[in-house]
Design a protein around this motif. Structure first.
Motif, short mmCIF file in Angstrom:
data_model
loop_
_atom_site.label_atom_id
_atom_site.label_comp_id
_atom_site.label_asym_id
_atom_site.label_seq_id
_atom_site.Cartn_x
_atom_site.Cartn_y
_atom_site.Cartn_z
N ASN A 181 0.83 -1.21 0.00
CA ASN A 181 0.00 0.00 0.00
C ASN A 181 0.86 1.26 0.00
OD1 ASN A 181 -2.32 -1.46 -0.06
ND2 ASN A 181 -2.70 -1.34 2.15
N LEU B 218 -1.07 4.27 -1.65
CA LEU B 218 -2.45 4.14 -1.20
C LEU B 218 -2.50 4.44 0.29
CD1 LEU B 218 -3.32 0.82 -3.03
CD2 LEU B 218 -4.15 3.09 -3.63
N ASP B 219 -1.35 4.41 0.95
CA ASP B 219 -1.31 4.60 2.39
C ASP B 219 -0.07 5.44 2.73
OD1 ASP B 219 -2.13 4.37 4.95
OD2 ASP B 219 -2.12 2.17 5.01
N ARG C 70 -0.45 8.03 -8.67
CA ARG C 70 -0.99 6.68 -8.82
C ARG C 70 -1.41 6.44 -10.27
NH1 ARG C 70 -3.63 7.32 -3.75
NH2 ARG C 70 -5.51 8.12 -4.77
#
Lengths: 416, 240
Positions: B49, B54-55, B81
């Motif tokens: 992630n 994403l994190d 992304r």
């Protein structure tokens, strides 16, 4: 950020809405129903109001009527229970002595009189009036002309037919002007037809009545200068109620009845009836507005609620979109725009459906090709409803969109 | 180095604070085919992630193509992304009400590319995945292997720097798993695509040139794996 009417963005919204058909239909139905209820109610109320007001059409809202009655108190040596009559002298006295009175109209009426034309007869009401009576009740002339001052002064034997007597005596619906009609043994020349349908009437509804000059009427029945009742209109700034007192004081002096004898003079006040009707209408309007707005609000909240569930259901979809590059603003924009498109489409359908239903109501309310009541909503009402809808659409979409914005792309993967 | 992690730490603050990544140092070069292996709870998904933006991470530095990926705005993260990373997920994560070609188009839509260009690029990648006839089908009309190939096409369509695959064969049978891993290997060999696969299956990890073992939030060992035929579970072409 690109504009709302970007064709690509729009297609994306339409795709999302059209491919999740049942969700879209369910959501849209809430708004559709809200709009339909609001507009149909307001249209219906307006039509109802029209229907009710039609009864008062052509009738002066500042008028009063006085009808003499048997006394109920002894006064100045007279016993109770004495009958008395109004006469032309009273009319002149009221005209001369009461300030607030604008027009005074003496009226004579006769029920159950028969009018004959050829082999046709009509049984109804016969009325004698003076020119001033037209200030209280405006005639709606279809053929010919109303009575004028010359008819009164020359005591011409002329008459105006109401709608019913005209239909009965002239079933072909032709112009009866110039024809001679026999009423109570005397021939009268028809000079006009009054199709007024006002249901407020003293004596008999004008729809059923044949009208002639008062002096001619009195001569027919040998009434001399007797008057059955007295109508009057108030000047601007005067209340009908206070005028009653002034007039009754004069009449009590002239006819020797106790000024405190309420029964001796029967009075009808159109002003108070109109005020009551007016207040009633205002009340109905407010109630309908509240119900309609309530329904619309409930619809919007319903839509917001469904959108909320929808967003939850779409967590994975939104997560995927975020993972492959959608910014939170894009998601926010999409959800809000979806909700606007949905509310506006459903709202437009609601408006169309309402217009259809109200057209049907108008068709049903049309009599003899004449529209008796306007049910249809106005163009600007519809535009206003669309504007309210758009605002509601944005508001309804806001809460779910905020929730959608907070979805992290990681949630998409966790969800499965 | 295409990708460099320096002493990455990540703690989840729940009822009990959970220190998931305890100082990860890792660098991956362009054109590498790497797999990250570990048991569940080892921190491999958290690491993926973070790699996929994403994190967030707490301390350390993550450099991707010369850019420091730290404290990015949502908009920037979304943009990186979109342009630099292609994702492949265990559950395919295709959008159910969109056809195969529309799913592949979606990242390009968010780049603001016009419809015709989008369609043409998406069709090109579906063609490479051998799915031309399936372009207008919806995901629920396709087999698992086909869905995953659509997902791969979607990952590739933006010409990303890295492909991140999270258990790409987790929902597939063994025969299809071999196909998908073969597809990824070929992408790496022929297109010099950098690929990172996260898995707990050694057979899947074996397809990569470099296997990074992670356990309890630290990197245990990095194993060079040039002989893909060795150390297989099962027999023949079956991975599982």
């Amino acid at each position: 950020m690109r504009s709302f009417f970007d064709i690509d963005r729009f297609k994306e919204i339409m795709d999302t809405l059209s491919r999740n058909r049942s969700r879209t239909i369910l959501t849209g139905f809430g708004i559709f129903w809200g709009v339909f209820m609001l507009l149909a109610l307001s249209g219906g109320a307006q039509g109802l109001k029209d229907l009710l007001l039609r009864n008062f059409k052509g009738f002066a809202t500042n008028s009063g009527f006085l009808i003499p009655n048997a006394t109920t108190r002894p006064y100045k040596g007279f016993q109770r229970g004495r009958s008395w009559k109004l006469d032309f002298g009273d009319i002149e006295a009221v005209k001369a002595q009461v300030d607030g009175v604008e027009k005074v109209a003496p009226v004579g009426t006769r029920w159950g009189e028969t009018a004959v034309f050829g082999d046709r007869t009509y049984n109804g009401s016969f009325k004698g009036i003076t020119f001033d009576y037209y200030s209280i009740e405006t005639p709606k002339i279809k053929f010919g002309r109303p009575l004028n001052r010359m008819d009164m002064e020359d005591e011409r034997k002329v008459c105006i037919l109401g709608k019913r007597p005209w239909e009965e005596l002239f079933p072909g619906g032709e112009d009866p002007c110039g024809q001679m009609v026999r009423i109570g043994g005397v021939y009268y020349q028809v000079i006009g037809v009054d199709v007024s349908e006002s249901n407020i009437s003293i004596g008999a509804p004008s729809e059923w009545t044949i009208t002639a000059p008062l002096k001619v009427f009195n001569k027919l029945y040998g009434k001399g200068d007797e008057v059955e009742f007295l109508g009057f209109t108030a000047r601007d700034g005067w209340r009908v109620k206070t005028l009653f007192k002034d007039i009754s004081a004069i009449l009590s002096r002239r006819h020797y009845f106790d000024p405190d004898d309420d029964q001796a003079l029967f009075s009808v006040n159109s002003e108070s009836i109109f005020t009551m009707m007016d207040n009633l209408m205002k009340g109905v309007d407010i109630m309908i507005l509240l119900i309609g707005l309530g329904t619309l609000l409930a619809g919007a909240i319903g839509v917001s609620n469904i959108m909320m569930v929808t967003v939850k259901e779409r967590t994975s979809e939104i997560g995927i979109r975020r993972a492959i590059g959608a910014t939170p603003r894009m998601i926010l924009g999409q959800i809000i725009k979806e909700s606007i498109v949905l509310t506006m489409t459903a709202g437009a359908l609601g408006i169309m459906f309402t217009v259809l239903i109200l057209s049907g109501a108008e068709l049903a309310a049309t009599k003899d090709g004449v529209l008796t009541a306007h049910f249809q909503i106005g163009f600007w009402t519809a535009i206003g409803a669309v504007a309210v809808l758009t605002v509601l659409g944005v508001l309804a979409g806001l809460a779910p969109a905020m929730r959608a914005m907070s979805i992290k792309p990681v949630d998409a993967m966790r969800d499965e | 180095m295409l990708l460099e992690l320096k002493d990455i730490n990540k703690t989840y603050f729940g009822a009990q604070p959970l220190h998931v990544l305890k100082g990860i140092n890792l660098s991956i070069d362009r054109g590498e085919f790497v797999s990250i292996m570990g048991a569940s709870g080892s921190g491999k998904s958290t690491l993926l992630n973070i790699l996929g933006i994403l994190d967030n991470y707490d301390t350390g530095e993550y450099w991707l193509d010369g850019r420091l990926i730290k404290d990015l705005s949502e908009k920037q993260a979304a943009d990186y992304r979109n342009r630099m990373i292609g994702f492949i997920f265990q559950s395919y994560n295709l959008i159910g009400f969109k056809t195969a070609v529309e799913n592949v188009e979606l990242p390009l839509f968010y780049q603001g590319i016009g419809r015709r260009k989008r369609r043409q690029m998406a069709m090109e990648y579906l063609d490479r995945m051998g799915l031309t006839q399936w372009a207008t089908h919806f995901p629920n009309e396709m087999s698992g292997g086909q869905k995953q190939r659509v997902a791969i096409a979607r990952a590739l369509v933006t010409h990303p720097d890295i492909i991140l695959a999270d258990e790409p064969t987790g929902a597939l049978d063994s025969k299809t798993s071999v196909e998908i891993m073969g597809l990824l290997s070929r992408l790496n060999r022929e297109d010099k695509m950098t690929i990172i696969v996260v898995t707990h299956e050694s057979g899947v990890a074996n397809a990569a040139d470099k296997i990074i073992h992670i356990s309890d939030g630290v990197i245990g060992s990095i194993e060079q794996n040039r002989d893909h035929s060795a150390a297989r579970f099962g027999s023949g072409d079956l991975i599982k």
